[in-house]
Design a protein around this motif. Structure first.
Motif, PDB file in Angstrom:
ATOM      1  N   GLY A  64       0.806  -1.205   0.000  1.00  0.00           N
ATOM      2  CA  GLY A  64       0.000   0.000   0.000  1.00  0.00           C
ATOM      3  C   GLY A  64       0.841   1.256   0.000  1.00  0.00           C
ATOM      4  O   GLY A  64       2.082   1.206   0.004  1.00  0.00           O
ATOM      5  N   GLU A  65       0.159   2.381  -0.005  1.00  0.00           N
ATOM      6  CA  GLU A  65       0.818   3.684  -0.071  1.00  0.00           C
ATOM      7  C   GLU A  65       0.803   4.350   1.304  1.00  0.00           C
ATOM      8  O   GLU A  65      -0.227   4.394   1.982  1.00  0.00           O
ATOM      9  N   ILE A  66       1.961   4.875   1.704  1.00  0.00           N
ATOM     10  CA  ILE A  66       2.046   5.638   2.943  1.00  0.00           C
ATOM     11  C   ILE A  66       1.347   6.979   2.718  1.00  0.00           C
ATOM     12  O   ILE A  66       1.752   7.770   1.865  1.00  0.00           O
ATOM     13  N   ILE A  67       0.270   7.224   3.469  1.00  0.00           N
ATOM     14  CA  ILE A  67      -0.498   8.460   3.266  1.00  0.00           C
ATOM     15  C   ILE A  67      -0.357   9.446   4.417  1.00  0.00           C
ATOM     16  O   ILE A  67      -0.776  10.598   4.304  1.00  0.00           O
ATOM     17  N   PHE A  68       0.237   8.983   5.522  1.00  0.00           N
ATOM     18  CA  PHE A  68       0.360   9.879   6.685  1.00  0.00           C
ATOM     19  C   PHE A  68       1.528   9.435   7.543  1.00  0.00           C
ATOM     20  O   PHE A  68       1.754   8.241   7.737  1.00  0.00           O
ATOM     21  N   ASP A  82       7.407   7.892  15.878  1.00  0.00           N
ATOM     22  CA  ASP A  82       6.672   8.122  14.635  1.00  0.00           C
ATOM     23  C   ASP A  82       5.425   7.253  14.589  1.00  0.00           C
ATOM     24  O   ASP A  82       5.371   6.167  15.182  1.00  0.00           O
ATOM     25  N   ALA A  83       4.448   7.729  13.876  1.00  0.00           N
ATOM     26  CA  ALA A  83       3.250   6.950  13.575  1.00  0.00           C
ATOM     27  C   ALA A  83       2.980   7.081  12.090  1.00  0.00           C
ATOM     28  O   ALA A  83       3.030   8.176  11.535  1.00  0.00           O
ATOM     29  N   THR A  84       2.705   5.966  11.449  1.00  0.00           N
ATOM     30  CA  THR A  84       2.524   5.930   9.999  1.00  0.00           C
ATOM     31  C   THR A  84       1.195   5.259   9.664  1.00  0.00           C
ATOM     32  O   THR A  84       0.818   4.269  10.296  1.00  0.00           O
ATOM     33  N   ILE A  85       0.507   5.810   8.676  1.00  0.00           N
ATOM     34  CA  ILE A  85      -0.729   5.201   8.189  1.00  0.00           C
ATOM     35  C   ILE A  85      -0.536   4.830   6.725  1.00  0.00           C
ATOM     36  O   ILE A  85      -0.130   5.670   5.906  1.00  0.00           O
ATOM     37  N   VAL A  86      -0.808   3.575   6.424  1.00  0.00           N
ATOM     38  CA  VAL A  86      -0.665   3.048   5.068  1.00  0.00           C
ATOM     39  C   VAL A  86      -2.048   2.699   4.527  1.00  0.00           C
ATOM     40  O   VAL A  86      -2.799   1.955   5.172  1.00  0.00           O
ATOM     41  N   GLU A  87      -2.400   3.249   3.365  1.00  0.00           N
ATOM     42  CA  GLU A  87      -3.635   2.843   2.703  1.00  0.00           C
ATOM     43  C   GLU A  87      -3.353   1.573   1.929  1.00  0.00           C
ATOM     44  O   GLU A  87      -2.505   1.549   1.020  1.00  0.00           O
ATOM     45  N   ILE A  88      -4.037   0.497   2.281  1.00  0.00           N
ATOM     46  CA  ILE A  88      -3.779  -0.809   1.679  1.00  0.00           C
ATOM     47  C   ILE A  88      -4.315  -0.834   0.252  1.00  0.00           C
ATOM     48  O   ILE A  88      -5.475  -0.522  -0.003  1.00  0.00           O
ATOM     49  N   LYS A  89      -3.454  -1.198  -0.692  1.00  0.00           N
ATOM     50  CA  LYS A  89      -3.876  -1.282  -2.093  1.00  0.00           C
ATOM     51  C   LYS A  89      -2.886  -2.148  -2.858  1.00  0.00           C
ATOM     52  O   LYS A  89      -1.771  -2.412  -2.404  1.00  0.00           O
ATOM     53  N   GLU A  90      -3.314  -2.568  -4.032  1.00  0.00           N
ATOM     54  CA  GLU A  90      -2.423  -3.345  -4.900  1.00  0.00           C
ATOM     55  C   GLU A  90      -1.343  -2.440  -5.465  1.00  0.00           C
ATOM     56  O   GLU A  90      -1.563  -1.246  -5.702  1.00  0.00           O
ATOM     57  N   ARG A  91      -0.171  -3.014  -5.729  1.00  0.00           N
ATOM     58  CA  ARG A  91       0.887  -2.237  -6.365  1.00  0.00           C
ATOM     59  C   ARG A  91       0.462  -1.876  -7.785  1.00  0.00           C
ATOM     60  O   ARG A  91      -0.047  -2.718  -8.523  1.00  0.00           O
ATOM     61  N   PRO A  92       0.610  -0.573  -8.151  1.00  0.00           N
ATOM     62  CA  PRO A  92       0.185  -0.153  -9.499  1.00  0.00           C
ATOM     63  C   PRO A  92       1.029  -0.816 -10.582  1.00  0.00           C
ATOM     64  O   PRO A  92       2.172  -1.179 -10.357  1.00  0.00           O
TER      65      PRO A  92
END
Length: 536
Positions: free
Chosen positions: A501-505, A526-536
């Motif tokens: 996924g993509e790191i969005i925050f 640190d705190a990280t939020i990843v939006e789970i998605k398929e690799r483009p």
């Protein structure tokens, strides 16, 4: 999976607690008021808040700053008038927001007309509205019960030569909730405010409302240590959390359900398994018994991960979770975990499953303020000065700007401001993109726009000596992986197999926009939020 609808608005909201004495003073007397709250509704809306909870505003002698009530159906002149309240209610609703009131059913003021009648004579019709007992054979209190604010919970009354029970201050006599006339009178109080349009109640010390009918002595607490409040010398197994309280809570819930789309939140400091009973059975209890787990758990990834799992595992079928990081009775979160981890704590609060409650000022990183002994106002601090238990440090005025009185008032406030208020305030943080305030705004906006963060399941991923990670996922919506480094050292993180996924925050702005498919190093604090998605 829960879905959002009007009857469940409280599941998808964020609650913001306002301690009205300290939020905004509109009339220059050094104390916050209802018109001050109205002035700042645009700020709350800008922050992304949809629901506010206001601590007591009722007429009161202020022995415990509003938790000693002399009229349940009015507004203290210090805060304004009933007309001011009606205006606040309209302003809140016109913005599409909700308003919750503090309901304080366990005790009244000793100056409430009910108590004045009750203590006037033993045969007064309202005598049994409070808990009166003869002295013990030795002339002392009827039993060994202790008051939360120090000393015996029994006060001798010369007029009628009996003791009355007070679980808090002697100026706060406990109502006798075994008396059905008391129950109906207090339900009528709830009706009064519900008819005015309030959206629900936070019910103060709801687990204290019923006491053991036999008044049996409480047992000694084997784990008591001298730094604890004297109340903790005993285990309150007979003075609190009695089975009969659930029948009364059910009456309150039935009343709220009659009005529809209202919420009842119970203040309950109990172990998780006992807390769960306050959800009731088949929608018969509080919608949300407050969950204070994060206030009581060491700031450690393993300990917090375990606490979350235990809480999630204990929830009854249909029970909706909630989380609290701070309130008017506890040290500020920044003072508990430090400035760097306060940002991580914000991410934790706003990404866990369930309704989060914020405490005013935490969004700008307000900390406990050292109050000199001669300025202490809190009765808990005044009654036990050697214990250092004053709650004043977490109740200081909101820091709106860098002016002399912090934009809170035009005169010296009722409690002193933090020394850092000239630099640390709403106005300065609004203009700084990396500020704590803007971090909260981003998190709130993300949460409120995401079905997964509002309603999705909670799935634990990792809890080790440094990192806590979990997934939030709703059906047919993007899921999120949240990774928190609760330490001040970098830590390696390896995502679960098949997760990308993509790191969005990121609280440290590290890696935002990058695509995550393999391990990486989490920065310290640190705190990280990843939006789970398929690799483009």
């Amino acid at each position: 999976m829960d879905t959002h609808n009007d009857a469940q608005w409280w599941k998808g909201t964020i609650i913001y607690q306002i301690y009205p004495r300290s939020f905004k003073d509109s009339n220059g007397d050094g104390v916050g008021d209802l018109n001050g709250v109205i002035e700042k509704l645009d700020y709350l809306q800008h922050l992304g808040i949809e629901t506010i909870w206001i601590s007591p505003i009722y007429p009161s002698p202020m022995a415990d700053f509003g938790y000693d009530i002399s009229d349940y159906c009015g507004v203290d002149a210090l805060f304004g008038t009933l007309e001011d309240f009606d205006r606040l209610m309209n302003e809140v609703h016109n913005r599409g927001m909700k308003l919750l009131l503090d309901f304080v059913p366990n005790h009244s003021s000793n100056l409430h007309p009910w108590f004045l009648e009750s203590r006037s004579s033993k045969d007064n019709p309202k005598r049994s509205w409070y808990i009166w007992k003869d002295a013990a054979p030795d002339g002392g209190p009827p039993n060994n019960w202790l008051a939360m604010f120090g000393g015996s919970a029994w006060q001798w009354d010369e007029t009628t030569s009996q003791y009355y029970y007070h679980g808090f201050l002697s100026e706060q006599p406990d109502l006798n909730w075994r008396n059905e006339a008391v129950q109906e009178a207090m339900l009528n109080v709830m009706r009064f405010w519900l008819d005015k349009g309030v959206d629900g109640f936070r019910v103060d010390v709801i687990w204290h409302m019923v006491k053991d009918e036999l008044l049996r002595d409480n047992p000694v607490n084997p784990d008591y240590t001298p730094e604890m409040a004297t109340y903790n010398q005993l285990l309150p197994v007979f003075s609190t959390d009695q089975p009969e309280v659930h029948r009364i809570i059910n009456k309150m819930r039935t009343l709220l359900d009659h009005y529809k789309d209202k919420v009842m939140i119970g203040e309950i400091y109990l172990p998780i398994q006992r807390l769960m009973a306050y959800y009731g059975q088949d929608d018969s209890g509080a919608h949300m018994p407050f969950n204070f787990t994060l206030l009581e758990t060491p700031w450690d990834a393993k300990a917090i991960g375990l606490a979350i799992d235990q809480y999630e595992g204990a929830l009854p079928a249909g029970g909706w979770p909630n989380w609290v990081l701070g309130n008017h009775d506890q040290h500020r979160v920044l003072s508990r975990v430090g400035a760097a981890q306060a940002r991580v704590a914000a991410v934790l609060l706003l990404t866990l499953r369930g309704t989060p409650t914020m405490y005013y000022g935490d969004e700008i990183g307000m900390s406990d303020v050292k109050i000199p002994p001669n300025e202490i106002r809190d009765p808990q601090g005044l009654n036990m000065p050697e214990k250092g238990l004053s709650r004043d440090p977490a109740r200081t005025p909101m820091q709106w700007d860098g002016t002399t009185f912090g934009g809170f008032s035009t005169c010296q406030p009722w409690l002193r401001l933090a020394e850092d208020h000239k630099d640390n305030n709403v106005a300065s943080q609004m203009a700084y993109p990396q500020s704590m305030l803007n971090l909260y705004r981003k998190l709130i906006a993300l949460r409120q726009s995401s079905p997964s963060l509002k309603y999705g399941i909670y799935r634990p991923v990792l809890a080790n000596s440094q990192l806590l990670a979990y997934i939030r996922q709703a059906e047919n919506a993007p899921g999120y992986l949240i990774i928190l480094n609760l330490s001040d050292s970098p830590a390696p993180f390896l995502p679960p197999v098949n997760l990308s996924g993509e790191i969005i925050f990121s609280t440290n702005d590290a890696g935002v926009g990058e695509f995550l498919t393999q391990g990486f190093e989490m920065g310290a604090n640190d705190a990280t939020i990843v939006e789970i998605k398929e690799r483009p």
